[in-house]
Design an enzyme around this catalytic site. Structure first.
Site, PDB file in Angstrom:
ATOM      1  N   CYS A 251       3.475   3.155   1.646  1.00  0.00           N
ATOM      2  CA  CYS A 251       2.690   4.266   1.225  1.00  0.00           C
ATOM      3  C   CYS A 251       1.099   3.898   1.739  1.00  0.00           C
ATOM      4  O   CYS A 251       0.578   4.913   2.299  1.00  0.00           O
ATOM      5  CB  CYS A 251       2.511   4.494  -0.202  1.00  0.00           C
ATOM      6  SG  CYS A 251       4.124   4.258  -1.266  1.00  0.00           S
ATOM      7  N   ASP A 252       0.855   2.699   1.758  1.00  0.00           N
ATOM      8  CA  ASP A 252      -0.554   2.297   1.640  1.00  0.00           C
ATOM      9  C   ASP A 252      -1.063   1.448   2.905  1.00  0.00           C
ATOM     10  O   ASP A 252      -2.450   1.202   3.388  1.00  0.00           O
ATOM     11  CB  ASP A 252      -1.095   1.696   0.544  1.00  0.00           C
ATOM     12  CG  ASP A 252      -0.986   2.396  -0.833  1.00  0.00           C
ATOM     13  OD1 ASP A 252      -1.084   3.621  -0.404  1.00  0.00           O
ATOM     14  OD2 ASP A 252      -0.827   1.964  -1.895  1.00  0.00           O
TER      15      ASP A 252
ATOM     16  N   CYS B  52       2.960  -0.718  -2.822  1.00  0.00           N
ATOM     17  CA  CYS B  52       3.612  -0.027  -1.890  1.00  0.00           C
ATOM     18  C   CYS B  52       3.236   0.056  -0.592  1.00  0.00           C
ATOM     19  O   CYS B  52       2.207   0.707  -0.105  1.00  0.00           O
ATOM     20  CB  CYS B  52       4.100   1.505  -2.128  1.00  0.00           C
ATOM     21  SG  CYS B  52       5.002   2.433  -1.134  1.00  0.00           S
TER      22      CYS B  52
END
Ligand SMILES: Cc1cc2nc3c(=O)[nH]c(=O)nc-3n(C[C@H](O)[C@H](O)[C@H](O)COP(=O)(O)OP(=O)(O)OC[C@H]3O[C@@H](n4cnc5c(N)ncnc54)[C@H](O)[C@@H]3O)c2cc1C
Length: 311
Positions: free
Chosen positions: A141-142, A138
């Site tokens: 997200c990261d 993701c």
């Protein structure tokens, strides 16, 4: 499975992505008492999408996060009840459906399965070991953890391309590894990728191993045409090599295809009367937010008609 709880819901929805939230909006607004069971974040895969450009009504696009919040707010406005649990088993007892979620048991007259997809694993040495330590599924997200880093993105579809583009906002360089010599993703994303000076493409190549110490340091790549193996430095490895339906816990209950996608009729009804499926977990041509919400609305309406037929 013991049936302890006495409350009988008219509708239970498993999964709170766009399909589940739309189904919940429709059934709650129709005054059917509805429980939605969601293990993660309401919004599902949308919560990991930076910008949704192809959902009608938002000419400038909308972030996946914002769209998730709007759908949640709209469904809850009509009284949708939500629990944060994982559904692990579903059984039938006559016409009653019994759902086990964590330690709770719920009973319902109709069930709508909206469990969506999860990322397929690459299955190479180092993938499991370095997940969360450089290996990610993701970018939204990261990505922020990888400022000025060398990033590898694996895959050639829409997700790989959009996530690679997003990663360029943070990374020094993004290299897309693709097993073929042409991308599968939508043309507009391909154009943006080819035009981005931070993105390199390595064709006909696969990742053989992810290496590191406490975090990822490099990947071993194999050229499928020449057989040559090279080591490529990398701090982040983002894997987008296809999705799998989250339907394993329903095996033996409803009919599925060989890939685990649930088979339904045009109203979303499965092989079991009163059990419906909507969104990415069902066998269909196009898996997108627009089709997920359409499926959710249809399944909710069909569930309502099923209940009316029982009265
Ligand atoms: C990186 C990325 C970018 C994308 N970009 C776009 C885009 O630009 N435009 C577009 O239209 N589509 C896009 N998509 C696809 C789109 O997000 C999906 O088609 C859509 O979210 C499917 O909705 P769904 O409700 O069927 O499933 P999901 O969104 O997958 O939601 C399923 C939910 O069910 C929950 N769940 C699963 N199993 C259980 C269980 N046993 N118990 C409880 N809860 C459970 C999950 O936690 C999840 O929240 C993108 C997808 C990804 C991954």
């Amino acid at each position: 499975m013991e049936g302890g709880g006495k409350k009988i819901y008219e509708v239970i929805i498993i999964g709170g992505g766009p399909a589940g939230l739309t189904a919940g909006l429709y059934t709650s607004r129709s005054r059917l008492n509805t429980l939605l069971i969601e293990i993660g974040l309401l919004g599902g895969q949308m919560t990991t999408t930076e910008m949704v450009e192809n959902f009608p009504g938002f000419p400038q696009g909308i972030t996946g996060d914002e769209l998730s919040h709007l759908m949640e707010e709209q469904a809850k406005r009509f009284g949708l009840e939500v629990v944060s649990q994982e559904a692990v088993e579903v059984k039938t007892d006559g016409e009653m459906k019994i759902v086990k979620a964590d330690d709770a048991i719920y009973h319902c007259k109709t069930l709508i399965i909206c469990t969506g997809n999860e990322w397929r694993k690459l299955g190479v040495p180092g993938e499991k070991e370095f997940t969360g330590k450089g290996v990610s599924y993701c970018a939204t997200c990261d990505a922020a953890f990888f400022r000025d880093s060398q990033i590898i993105v694996v895959g050639g579809g829409d997700s790989a391309l959009t996530e690679a583009l997003y990663l360029t906002k943070f990374a020094k360089e993004v290299t897309i590894i693709h097993r073929r010599d042409a991308l599968r993703g939508t043309k507009i994303y391909q154009e943006r990728v080819f035009a981005n000076p931070k993105i390199k493409l390595l064709w006909n190549s696969v990742v053989q191993e992810i290496k590191g110490d406490s975090v990822v340091r490099s990947v071993l790549l194999k050229n499928l045409k020449t057989g040559e193996i090279t080591e490529h430095p990398a701090e982040g490895v983002f894997l987008f090599v296809g999705l799998l339906p989250k339907t394993q816990f329903l095996k033996g209950l409803v009919q599925m295809d060989e890939g685990g996608y649930i088979l339904t009729d045009e109203n979303g009804e499965t092989s079991v009367k009163g059990i419906f499926a909507a969104g990415d977990c069902r066998k269909k041509l196009l898996r997108q937010v627009a089709t997920a919400v359409g499926d959710g609305a249809t399944a909710a309406f069909a569930a309502e008609k099923y209940l009316e037929g029982k009265e």
